[in-house]
Design an enzyme around this catalytic site. Structure first.
Site, mmCIF file in Angstrom:
data_model
loop_
_atom_site.group_PDB
_atom_site.id
_atom_site.type_symbol
_atom_site.label_atom_id
_atom_site.label_comp_id
_atom_site.label_asym_id
_atom_site.label_seq_id
_atom_site.Cartn_x
_atom_site.Cartn_y
_atom_site.Cartn_z
ATOM 1 N N TYR A 46 56.688 32.369 27.481
ATOM 2 C CA TYR A 46 55.619 33.551 27.302
ATOM 3 C C TYR A 46 54.409 33.175 26.626
ATOM 4 O O TYR A 46 54.256 32.438 26.035
ATOM 5 C CB TYR A 46 56.205 34.519 26.382
ATOM 6 N N GLU A 48 51.164 35.473 26.702
ATOM 7 C CA GLU A 48 50.295 36.584 26.679
ATOM 8 C C GLU A 48 48.929 36.217 26.331
ATOM 9 O O GLU A 48 48.912 35.740 25.091
ATOM 10 C CB GLU A 48 50.851 37.925 26.004
ATOM 11 N N ASP A 192 37.960 41.894 49.302
ATOM 12 C CA ASP A 192 39.300 41.385 49.222
ATOM 13 C C ASP A 192 39.648 40.707 50.254
ATOM 14 O O ASP A 192 39.653 40.832 51.523
ATOM 15 C CB ASP A 192 40.518 42.734 49.248
ATOM 16 N N THR A 218 45.053 36.773 47.508
ATOM 17 C CA THR A 218 46.290 36.590 47.331
ATOM 18 C C THR A 218 46.011 35.080 47.499
ATOM 19 O O THR A 218 45.360 34.592 47.853
ATOM 20 C CB THR A 218 47.424 37.219 48.283
ATOM 21 N N LYS A 221 48.589 33.607 51.494
ATOM 22 C CA LYS A 221 48.547 33.797 53.077
ATOM 23 C C LYS A 221 47.984 32.567 53.902
ATOM 24 O O LYS A 221 48.456 31.427 53.894
ATOM 25 C CB LYS A 221 47.788 35.013 53.327
ATOM 26 N N ARG A 227 53.197 32.761 46.083
ATOM 27 C CA ARG A 227 52.961 34.458 46.264
ATOM 28 C C ARG A 227 52.304 34.747 44.765
ATOM 29 O O ARG A 227 52.703 34.293 43.831
ATOM 30 C CB ARG A 227 54.220 35.328 46.153
HETATM 31 N N1 DSN Z 1 51.555 43.081 53.407
HETATM 32 C C1 DSN Z 1 50.539 42.289 53.855
HETATM 33 C C2 DSN Z 1 50.076 41.787 55.164
HETATM 34 O O1 DSN Z 1 51.043 41.780 55.711
HETATM 35 O O2 DSN Z 1 48.882 41.781 55.582
HETATM 36 C C3 DSN Z 1 49.031 42.768 52.934
HETATM 37 O O3 DSN Z 1 49.043 42.994 51.591
#
Ligand code: DSN
Length: 408
Positions: A46, A48, A192, A218, A221, A227
């Site tokens: 932990y 925080e 974003d 994120t 990707k 993730r």
């Molecule tokens: N769910 C994602 C996507 O497939 O683009 C976006 O958060």
């Protein structure tokens, strides 16, 4: 000792991933080092707070981990401040809005049906219920962003925040134009970059950092990390962003994931990452081209990035996105259905397919394989009712995909 059934599920999922061709634009394969950090004993701690300012004892090594992740992330993107604690892209956006907006404020973001994201103002999402959400789409002729429309909407509604970024948009975004619009209306500009973070890190497409007040992302990707999410900002917003994560919207950070993010940021600084991202774009462009040659319409005419949308109505009058997703899935080719501009089908059915190349490029696909794959996709859709053909093709794909192993 009993073995949980979960382990056989993981083994089966590993086999599924190996035997499938993955064209989900938002998925990728994390490296062995990233998986090993994400599965490490750092999950036990932990922590925080932030490095040097924790609410728990025993955080000295954890502090090193988080400081190193921040240092690597800032170096990768050249940003002034980075918070590496968001658990996901949605959590990153939630905290960013929480830090800068009040309930009832107006936000202007891209419509989900035009390629935007749930958290950019979709009515059933927190972003559409907590805020007065106005949305922009794409120009019906060009199927690209219409900056005159965005400017008109901004002037009419005076949003507190303009949100740029998308989940299903294949073209470059003009951040300079959006920043000029935001300046006129004194709006905060939030970009974003979740989908395109890897392409931006490799400096292959324009970066939003010079123009945006806040950039969220994120890490899993195109960036090919674990993730999770991050929030980048200019220094004046740093304090309020950090406060919006903890105590604002999250508790203990996921330190194993933060460690894995640090490794992803390191990996993204290597020359091979740039070559990889170049191939991602080349593959997407080659595939969009091949579909066009076979008579399919590609939304906006092509792609500048890692993904594109195929409008199935251009070739078949009885094939929906859902049907294409199902029949391709039967042959171990994984795509997702997606709405296309002017779609009359519901989001559960749709008239389009979203196709992305990051995952298969990680497994070594180049233009040659992409050509072959595109013809196969067309053949599968054409022979969609021929079970013998579909079964034979599934066997072929299992064998072919297994020749391009997941690199971990
Ligand atoms: N769910 C994602 C996507 O497939 O683009 C976006 O958060």
């Amino acid at each position: 000792m009993t073995t949980s059934p979960i382990f056989s599920m993981i083994a089966r999922e590993q086999q599924r991933q190996t035997e499938c061709i993955n064209l989900i634009a938002s998925e990728n394969y994390a490296s062995k080092n990233i998986l090993s950090a994400a599965g490490s004993i750092l999950t036990n701690k932990y922590a925080e707070g932030y490095p040097g300012r924790r609410y728990y004892g025993g955080c000295s090594i954890i502090d090193e981990v988080e400081s190193y992740a921040i240092e690597q992330g800032k170096k990768l993107f050249g940003c002034e401040h980075m918070n590496v604690q968001p658990h996901s892209g949605s959590s990153a956006n939630f905290a960013a809005y929480f830090s800068l907006l009040k309930p009832g404020d107006t936000i202007l973001g891209m419509q989900l049906s035009a390629g935007g994201h749930l958290t950019h103002g979709y009515p059933l999402n927190f972003s559409g219920t907590m805020f007065k959400a106005i949305s922009y789409g794409v120009n019906p002729d060009t199927e690209c962003l219409d900056y005159d429309e965005i400017e008109k909407l901004a002037q009419e509604h005076q949003p507190k925040m303009i949100i740029a970024g998308a989940s299903a948009y294949a073209r470059l975004i003009d951040y300079e134009k959006l920043a000029a619009i935001a300046q006129q209306t004194k709006s905060i500009l939030l970009v974003d970059m979740a989908h395109i973070a890897g392409l931006i890190a490799a400096k292959l497409i324009p970066s939003p950092f010079e123009y945006a007040d806040i950039v969220t992302s994120t890490t899993h990707k195109t960036l090919r990390g674990p993730r999770g999410g991050v929030i980048c900002s200019k220094n004046p917003h740093a304090k309020s962003i950090d406060r919006a994560i903890i105590p604002g919207t999250q508790g203990g950070p996921l330190m194993h994931i933060i460690a894995a993010k640090a490794i992803a940021f390191e990996e993204a600084q290597s020359p091979s990452f740039i070559t990889y991202q170049q191939q991602v774009i080349k593959n997407a462009q080659a595939m969009a081209h091949a579909f066009k040659d076979m008579g399919y319409k590609i939304v906006s005419g092509g792609t500048d990035t890692h993904l594109f949308l195929v409008d199935l109505r251009s070739k078949f009058n009885d094939v929906t996105g859902k049907l294409a997703e199902e029949v391709l899935g039967q042959c171990n080719i994984i795509i997702n259905r997606n709405t296309v501009p002017g779609d009359t089908q519901s989001p559960m059915i749709t008239s389009g397919m979203r196709i992305g190349t990051p995952a298969m490029t990680t497994r070594g696909f180049k233009e040659k394989e992409i050509q072959e794959l595109t013809s196969l996709i067309n053949d599968i859709i054409v022979h969609r009712t021929d079970q013998t053909y579909l079964q034979k093709t599934q066997k072929h794909i299992i064998q072919w995909a297994s020749q391009f192993p997941i690199p971990c």
